[in-house]
Design an enzyme around this catalytic site. Structure first.
Site, PDB file in Angstrom:
ATOM      1  N   LYS A  79     -34.291  71.984  17.657  1.00  0.00           N
ATOM      2  CA  LYS A  79     -34.190  73.418  17.387  1.00  0.00           C
ATOM      3  C   LYS A  79     -34.412  74.247  18.641  1.00  0.00           C
ATOM      4  O   LYS A  79     -35.289  73.945  19.453  1.00  0.00           O
ATOM      5  CB  LYS A  79     -35.245  73.831  16.358  1.00  0.00           C
ATOM      6  CG  LYS A  79     -35.037  73.246  14.964  1.00  0.00           C
ATOM      7  CD  LYS A  79     -36.130  73.749  14.035  1.00  0.00           C
ATOM      8  CE  LYS A  79     -36.166  72.972  12.716  1.00  0.00           C
ATOM      9  NZ  LYS A  79     -35.007  73.216  11.876  1.00  0.00           N
ATOM     10  N   GLY A 212     -37.007  73.694   1.677  1.00  0.00           N
ATOM     11  CA  GLY A 212     -37.760  73.569   0.429  1.00  0.00           C
ATOM     12  C   GLY A 212     -37.432  72.338  -0.398  1.00  0.00           C
ATOM     13  O   GLY A 212     -37.966  72.166  -1.486  1.00  0.00           O
TER      14      GLY A 212
END
Lengths: 290, 193
Positions: A79, A212
């Site tokens: 990232k 999630g």
């Protein structure tokens, strides 16, 4: 579209039907690969720990990323902060397979994303709806994932974003051709990409679910809603038995339509990550970068 | 013709479209019950070989497919599919690591090296000859290379820098590149198997 962009879209096509797992050490990367991850995301802290630690969250140490690159044969992603051109250049320099320009890290630019067409290395970006997805693709992203709400173990936002994206795609398909100009304006998205969606009924790049996902059932749910694969961040290495849970989620993505198998896969996995409800959190990562 | 496409992970949708484009009837193989359809050809698509290999075993597909392949069922394999078929995997420094099997089906007498051209920045396209035809666009995505041919019966169909990139051996046709990703016009069609 350049040949490099095409090759980068092609790599995402090879990842489809797979699970991309967050890992923080070479040992975790090996566990993930052995469990059937189709790629790993190398980062110093998984989203749940980023939330717990607070403060500014940045690109991981390149030495740590290289350690993971050397440990596995599957693609390694990492990232960079939204808009952080220099972090992306560094990741390109160590030959990362995919850069995630990610809202999980603290944004470096609060209005602009990176011009990803200027890079040879591919980018995946998060999106909450069709307009965001097409803006990112217009900037050169060759893979999209829903944002969800990372580090929560709560799948509700991933569901919301995937449903919204899919229903907006269906709406664009249903329009008359002369209505696409107005649709592009409403979506704040490039017209040529809106036309592509109208003609093909899908994004021009692969679309995964993220944010999630914590159980095999969560993964199967996201596939049911149109995801072409899933990212599992905190859900694996914050659970009781990471290897077993990881392998179960991989099988659930392949056979998401087989509920008997899903029942078996869901048995005796040990505790899932505890999780926090998306409405209880203070830092809303999905709001970063629109 | 009925084509079964291994659909446990990877670019199986592209492989299905490729065979539909040739007029084949296509079905997906995700678990052993899917093999009841019966097939004239097995297609092994691109993807991640470690994932596909593990799922083949976890889902109980490995033994019946190996039996079918070794029994002469025509097979069409690209990239990860080639790795699954190879008799030997020659990744440097990988031997003795039990998380990386040195082979899966082991049905095709070649040795392969995974990610032989490097990471994604090493992915490329080239135009070359395939099976006597020129001007074929060949797409290599984190591709493996065939490092050794282990049988004199192996027929080489395409090469890159002198090394074979597509081979035919008995019932198996296998590619290190992706014919299923080539643009529909001028794509490798008819007579590929």
């Amino acid at each position: 579209m350049s040949n490099r962009q095409e090759l980068n879209r092609n790599l995402a096509q090879m990842l489809k039907g797979g699970v991309i797992m967050d890992v923080t050490t070479p040992e975790q990367a090996k566990i993930a690969e052995a469990a059937g991850a189709c790629a790993v995301m190398a980062l110093e802290r998984i989203p749940a720990d980023i939330r717990a630690a607070g403060g500014v969250s940045r690109m991981s140490d390149p030495a740590m990323i290289k350690g993971i690159q050397n440990a596995v044969s599957i693609p390694v992603m990492a990232k960079c902060r939204i808009g952080h051109i220099a972090e992306a250049r560094i990741l390109e320099a160590i030959e990362i397979d995919y850069i995630d320009e990610s809202e999980v890290l603290s944004p470096a630019d609060d209005t602009r994303h990176i011009d990803k067409t200027k890079f040879d290395v591919p980018f995946v970006c998060g999106a909450r709806d069709l307009g965001e997805a097409l803006r990112r693709i217009g900037e050169g992203a060759t893979m999209i994932r829903t944002k969800g709400e990372p580090g929560t173990g709560d799948v509700v936002q991933a569901v919301r974003h995937m449903r919204k994206m899919q229903s907006e795609i269906r709406r664009v398909v249903s329009l008359r051709e002369d209505e696409l100009y107005e649709a592009a304006k409403e979506l704040a998205a490039p017209l040529d990409l809106v036309k592509y969606v109208h003609a093909n009924g899908k994004l021009p790049v692969v679309n995964f679910a993220a944010g999630g996902v914590a159980t095999p059932a969560d993964a199967a749910l996201m596939m049911e809603l149109g995801a072409e694969g899933v990212f599992v961040g905190s859900g694996i290495f914050k659970s009781g038995d990471p290897a077993k849970r990881a392998a179960a989620i991989v099988q659930a993505v392949t056979n998401w339509q087989d509920s008997k198998l899903l029942a078996k896969l869901s048995e005796n996995l040990g505790p899932a990550m505890v999780g926090i409800n998306a409405e209880e959190i203070e830092t809303i990562m999905e709001e970063r970068g629109k | 013709m009925k084509v079964g496409v291994l659909s446990v992970q990877g670019a199986f949708a592209e492989m299905e479209a490729y065979w539909r484009g040739k007029g084949a009837e296509v079905f997906e193989i995700r678990q052993p019950a899917d093999l009841d359809h019966g097939m004239d050809l097995l297609a092994l698509p691109g993807g991640e070989s470690t994932v596909q290999g593990k799922l083949l075993k976890d889902l109980g597909l490995f033994a019946p497919l190996k039996q079918a392949i070794d029994g002469g069922l025509p097979v069409f394999a690209t990239c990860a599919g080639l790795i699954l078929l190879a008799e030997r995997i020659d990744d440097p420094g990988r031997h003795g690591d039990e998380t990386r099997p040195e082979r899966w089906f082991g049905s095709l007498p070649v040795a392969v090296r995974r990610n032989a051209y490097g990471r994604q920045l090493g992915s490329f396209t080239t135009v070359g000859n395939f099976d006597g035809r020129s001007g074929m666009t060949m797409t290599f995505i984190r591709a493996p290379a065939i490092t050794a041919v282990l049988s004199p019966e192996i027929e080489t169909l395409s090469t890159f820098n002198g090394a074979p990139t597509a081979v035919r051996w008995r019932n198996i046709t296998a590619f290190t590149w992706h014919p299923e990703l080539a643009p529909p016009t001028g794509a490798a069609t008819a007579k590929m198997v």
